[in-house]
Write a protein that holds these residues in place. Structure first.
Motif, PDB file in Angstrom:
ATOM      1  N   LYS A  83       0.898  -1.307   0.018  1.00 43.67           N
ATOM      2  CA  LYS A  83       0.112  -0.074  -0.171  1.00 43.67           C
ATOM      3  C   LYS A  83       0.934   1.166   0.220  1.00 43.67           C
ATOM      4  CE  LYS A  83      -3.971   1.833   2.513  1.00 43.67           C
ATOM      5  NZ  LYS A  83      -4.178   2.831   1.442  1.00 43.67           N
ATOM      6  N   THR A  84       1.806   1.258   0.756  1.00 38.28           N
ATOM      7  CA  THR A  84       2.905   2.343   0.804  1.00 38.28           C
ATOM      8  C   THR A  84       3.479   2.663  -0.560  1.00 38.28           C
ATOM      9  OG1 THR A  84       3.556   1.719   3.059  1.00 38.28           O
ATOM     10  CG2 THR A  84       4.989   3.237   1.944  1.00 38.28           C
ATOM     11  N   VAL A  85       3.950   1.626  -1.527  1.00 40.80           N
ATOM     12  CA  VAL A  85       4.499   1.830  -2.460  1.00 40.80           C
ATOM     13  C   VAL A  85       3.307   2.134  -3.776  1.00 40.80           C
ATOM     14  CG1 VAL A  85       5.542   0.542  -4.548  1.00 40.80           C
ATOM     15  CG2 VAL A  85       6.328   0.363  -2.213  1.00 40.80           C
ATOM     16  N   SER A  86       2.265   1.553  -3.413  1.00 44.02           N
ATOM     17  CA  SER A  86       1.210   1.705  -4.475  1.00 44.02           C
ATOM     18  C   SER A  86       0.364   3.155  -4.374  1.00 44.02           C
ATOM     19  CB  SER A  86       0.008   0.619  -4.630  1.00 44.02           C
ATOM     20  OG  SER A  86      -0.699   0.702  -3.270  1.00 44.02           O
ATOM     21  N   SER A  87       0.527   3.502  -3.031  1.00 40.19           N
ATOM     22  CA  SER A  87      -0.028   5.140  -3.047  1.00 40.19           C
ATOM     23  C   SER A  87       0.808   6.120  -3.252  1.00 40.19           C
ATOM     24  CB  SER A  87      -0.438   5.120  -1.487  1.00 40.19           C
ATOM     25  OG  SER A  87      -1.443   4.146  -1.189  1.00 40.19           O
ATOM     26  N   ALA A  88       2.302   5.777  -3.119  1.00 38.46           N
ATOM     27  CA  ALA A  88       3.245   6.704  -3.565  1.00 38.46           C
ATOM     28  C   ALA A  88       3.120   7.211  -5.090  1.00 38.46           C
ATOM     29  CB  ALA A  88       4.741   6.146  -3.286  1.00 38.46           C
ATOM     30  N   TRP A  89       3.779   8.389  -5.248  1.00 36.33           N
ATOM     31  CA  TRP A  89       3.599   8.857  -7.034  1.00 36.33           C
ATOM     32  C   TRP A  89       4.278   8.039  -7.984  1.00 36.33           C
ATOM     33  CZ3 TRP A  89       7.913   9.726  -9.777  1.00 36.33           C
ATOM     34  CH2 TRP A  89       9.088   9.838  -9.063  1.00 36.33           C
ATOM     35  N   TYR A  90       5.234   7.250  -7.338  1.00 34.31           N
ATOM     36  CA  TYR A  90       6.065   6.478  -8.164  1.00 34.31           C
ATOM     37  C   TYR A  90       5.170   5.002  -8.409  1.00 34.31           C
ATOM     38  CZ  TYR A  90       7.857   4.578  -3.854  1.00 34.31           C
ATOM     39  OH  TYR A  90       7.942   4.527  -2.721  1.00 34.31           O
ATOM     40  N   GLY A  91       4.591   4.695  -7.329  1.00 33.43           N
ATOM     41  CA  GLY A  91       3.523   3.534  -7.536  1.00 33.43           C
ATOM     42  C   GLY A  91       2.530   3.615  -8.277  1.00 33.43           C
ATOM     43  N   ARG A  92       1.740   5.134  -8.264  1.00 38.44           N
ATOM     44  CA  ARG A  92       0.691   5.296  -9.129  1.00 38.44           C
ATOM     45  C   ARG A  92       0.877   5.283 -10.473  1.00 38.44           C
ATOM     46  NH1 ARG A  92      -3.802   6.767  -5.888  1.00 38.44           N
ATOM     47  NH2 ARG A  92      -3.618   4.894  -4.506  1.00 38.44           N
ATOM     48  N   LEU A  93       2.389   5.946 -10.914  1.00 36.64           N
ATOM     49  CA  LEU A  93       2.962   5.973 -12.229  1.00 36.64           C
ATOM     50  C   LEU A  93       2.997   4.638 -12.985  1.00 36.64           C
ATOM     51  CD1 LEU A  93       3.915   8.666 -13.741  1.00 36.64           C
ATOM     52  CD2 LEU A  93       6.286   7.835 -13.192  1.00 36.64           C
ATOM     53  N   VAL A  94       3.667   3.643 -11.981  1.00 44.90           N
ATOM     54  CA  VAL A  94       3.596   2.150 -12.354  1.00 44.90           C
ATOM     55  C   VAL A  94       2.240   1.737 -12.835  1.00 44.90           C
ATOM     56  CG1 VAL A  94       4.356  -0.077 -11.713  1.00 44.90           C
ATOM     57  CG2 VAL A  94       5.978   1.848 -11.298  1.00 44.90           C
ATOM     58  N   LEU A  95       1.285   1.829 -11.712  1.00 47.90           N
ATOM     59  CA  LEU A  95       0.191   1.404 -12.124  1.00 47.90           C
ATOM     60  C   LEU A  95      -0.768   1.965 -13.061  1.00 47.90           C
ATOM     61  CD1 LEU A  95      -1.474   1.101  -8.287  1.00 47.90           C
ATOM     62  CD2 LEU A  95      -0.805  -0.639  -9.819  1.00 47.90           C
ATOM     63  N   PHE A  96      -0.537   3.089 -13.492  1.00 48.95           N
ATOM     64  CA  PHE A  96      -1.021   3.969 -14.605  1.00 48.95           C
ATOM     65  C   PHE A  96      -0.260   3.245 -15.721  1.00 48.95           C
ATOM     66  CE2 PHE A  96      -1.555   7.307 -17.623  1.00 48.95           C
ATOM     67  CZ  PHE A  96      -2.862   7.784 -17.348  1.00 48.95           C
ATOM     68  N   GLY A  97       0.968   3.187 -15.759  1.00 51.59           N
ATOM     69  CA  GLY A  97       1.681   2.639 -16.940  1.00 51.59           C
ATOM     70  C   GLY A  97       1.240   1.132 -17.204  1.00 51.59           C
ATOM     71  N   TYR A  98       0.821   0.462 -15.996  1.00 51.29           N
ATOM     72  CA  TYR A  98       0.651  -0.871 -16.196  1.00 51.29           C
ATOM     73  C   TYR A  98      -0.665  -1.083 -16.909  1.00 51.29           C
ATOM     74  CZ  TYR A  98       0.646  -5.945 -14.158  1.00 51.29           C
ATOM     75  OH  TYR A  98       0.722  -7.202 -14.061  1.00 51.29           O
ATOM     76  N   SER A  99      -1.820  -0.152 -16.416  1.00 44.02           N
ATOM     77  CA  SER A  99      -3.081  -0.265 -17.068  1.00 44.02           C
ATOM     78  C   SER A  99      -3.143   0.079 -18.525  1.00 44.02           C
ATOM     79  CB  SER A  99      -4.145   0.671 -16.255  1.00 44.02           C
ATOM     80  OG  SER A  99      -3.707   1.899 -16.305  1.00 44.02           O
ATOM     81  N   TRP A 100      -2.355   1.084 -18.867  1.00 41.48           N
ATOM     82  CA  TRP A 100      -2.106   1.635 -20.114  1.00 41.48           C
ATOM     83  C   TRP A 100      -1.414   0.344 -21.071  1.00 41.48           C
ATOM     84  CZ3 TRP A 100       2.440   1.751 -23.136  1.00 41.48           C
ATOM     85  CH2 TRP A 100       2.214   2.074 -24.507  1.00 41.48           C
ATOM     86  N   ALA A 101      -0.488  -0.316 -20.501  1.00 40.06           N
ATOM     87  CA  ALA A 101       0.084  -1.418 -21.242  1.00 40.06           C
ATOM     88  C   ALA A 101      -0.895  -2.479 -21.588  1.00 40.06           C
ATOM     89  CB  ALA A 101       1.157  -2.072 -20.440  1.00 40.06           C
ATOM     90  N   LEU A 102      -1.669  -2.607 -20.449  1.00 38.55           N
ATOM     91  CA  LEU A 102      -2.966  -4.085 -20.740  1.00 38.55           C
ATOM     92  C   LEU A 102      -3.804  -3.233 -21.536  1.00 38.55           C
ATOM     93  CD1 LEU A 102      -3.717  -4.918 -16.856  1.00 38.55           C
ATOM     94  CD2 LEU A 102      -2.955  -6.350 -18.670  1.00 38.55           C
ATOM     95  N   PHE A 103      -4.494  -2.264 -21.478  1.00 43.95           N
ATOM     96  CA  PHE A 103      -5.189  -1.770 -22.561  1.00 43.95           C
ATOM     97  C   PHE A 103      -4.592  -1.627 -23.888  1.00 43.95           C
ATOM     98  CE2 PHE A 103      -7.726   0.400 -19.542  1.00 43.95           C
ATOM     99  CZ  PHE A 103      -8.977  -0.263 -19.378  1.00 43.95           C
ATOM    100  N   HIS A 104      -3.257  -1.276 -24.127  1.00 46.02           N
ATOM    101  CA  HIS A 104      -2.676  -1.340 -25.453  1.00 46.02           C
ATOM    102  C   HIS A 104      -2.372  -2.467 -26.134  1.00 46.02           C
ATOM    103  CE1 HIS A 104       0.204  -0.234 -28.511  1.00 46.02           C
ATOM    104  NE2 HIS A 104      -0.042   0.932 -28.440  1.00 46.02           N
ATOM    105  N   HIS A 105      -1.860  -3.458 -25.298  1.00 45.95           N
ATOM    106  CA  HIS A 105      -1.802  -4.945 -25.648  1.00 45.95           C
ATOM    107  C   HIS A 105      -3.127  -5.677 -26.121  1.00 45.95           C
ATOM    108  CE1 HIS A 105       1.167  -8.109 -25.994  1.00 45.95           C
ATOM    109  NE2 HIS A 105       0.504  -8.838 -25.704  1.00 45.95           N
ATOM    110  N   MET A 106      -4.053  -5.332 -25.444  1.00 49.01           N
ATOM    111  CA  MET A 106      -5.339  -5.909 -25.601  1.00 49.01           C
ATOM    112  C   MET A 106      -5.823  -5.303 -26.811  1.00 49.01           C
ATOM    113  SD  MET A 106      -8.985  -5.152 -23.676  1.00 49.01           S
ATOM    114  CE  MET A 106      -8.339  -5.897 -22.102  1.00 49.01           C
TER     115      MET A 106
END
Lengths: 126, 134
Positions: B62-85
């Protein structure tokens, strides 16, 4: 009529592996399954990006959510294992390093798969 | 016999020879997002194992996923999923033998680059606005 096979092929004496289109077919089947499963994951990630421990474990502990997570894990890992196999075969040309990379791909995929399944089962069953 | 397999064969020009096109970029991005998602399963496993382990392990996630860099990774992760889909959906269209003419290739290429961006932005705007992802 003479044999159409190359000398190298004849020496190796290997026929068809009888696998045919299995790689392609399973790649597409898992791709199809990944569409709804991935949409679910994105939704879960977004809704639970800031969830506390109790909310998250209650969510993942639900058997229906657990079922979807298990299907997602198996389908996604199967798909990514096939995908990276092709990437390795395309870019790594040394026989030894290619073989090692292909084995590493298998080990990584199975480890991730089993780890995720273990976690989900613990969350659902307790 | 060995010279038959080791003799230098003529090679086709590699990608740097050609003018950069959207379809080339999408082809490369499809592979790149695929490899990134492959690596990203480590995060998925970490998230699930931490939740299964206990409150302390989950607090680290939660500490990592709430931090700005964690959010950046999650944002990138969701984009990568959508893009690959969407890249995959493009391949499904091609699998039926349709959409190979230049006009449709271009239209589909534009859709598959724009829609993932819009969906990713939309999903995260909704997450922050309605679901309290902060």
């Amino acid at each position: 009529m003479s044999d159409m096979r190359t000398p190298l092929s004849r020496v190796r004496g290997l026929g068809s592996a009888k696998k045919g289109t299995e790689h392609f077919f399973m790649q597409r089947v898992t791709a199809l399954a990944n569409i709804p499963l991935t949409l679910f994951l994105v939704g879960a990630l977004v809704v639970h990006a800031g969830s506390d421990y109790a909310t998250m474990t209650a969510f993942l502990g639900n058997p229906f959510i657990g079922l979807i997570m298990l299907l997602l894990i198996v389908s996604a890992v199967y798909h990514m294992r096939l995908g990276l196999q092709v990437v390795i075969e395309d870019y790594i040309h040394g026989e030894a390093s290619k073989l090692l990379a292909l084995i590493a791909n298998q080990f990584f995929a199975f480890t991730i798969c089993v780890a995720c399944i273990l976690a989900v089962l613990k969350l659902v069953i307790g | 016999m060995t010279d038959q397999t080791t003799r230098a064969r003529p090679l086709s020009p590699h990608i740097q020879i050609y003018r950069w096109t959207l379809t080339m970029m999408l082809s490369i991005l499809h592979r790149a997002t695929g490899v990134a998602l492959y690596a990203g399963t480590v995060l998925l496993a970490w998230w699930l194992l931490a939740a299964a382990t206990g409150p302390e392990a989950y607090a680290q996630v939660k500490t990592v996923s709430s931090a700005w860099y964690g959010r950046l990774v999650l944002f990138g992760y969701s984009w990568a999923l959508f893009h690959h889909m969407f890249g995959g959906l493009r391949h499904f269209i091609w699998d039926t033998g349709r959409g190979f003419d230049l006009k449709h290739v271009e239209i589909i290429a534009r859709l598959t680059s724009l829609l993932p961006l819009i969906l990713t932005a939309g999903v995260w705007v909704a997450a922050y606005a309605y679901l309290g992802a902060f």
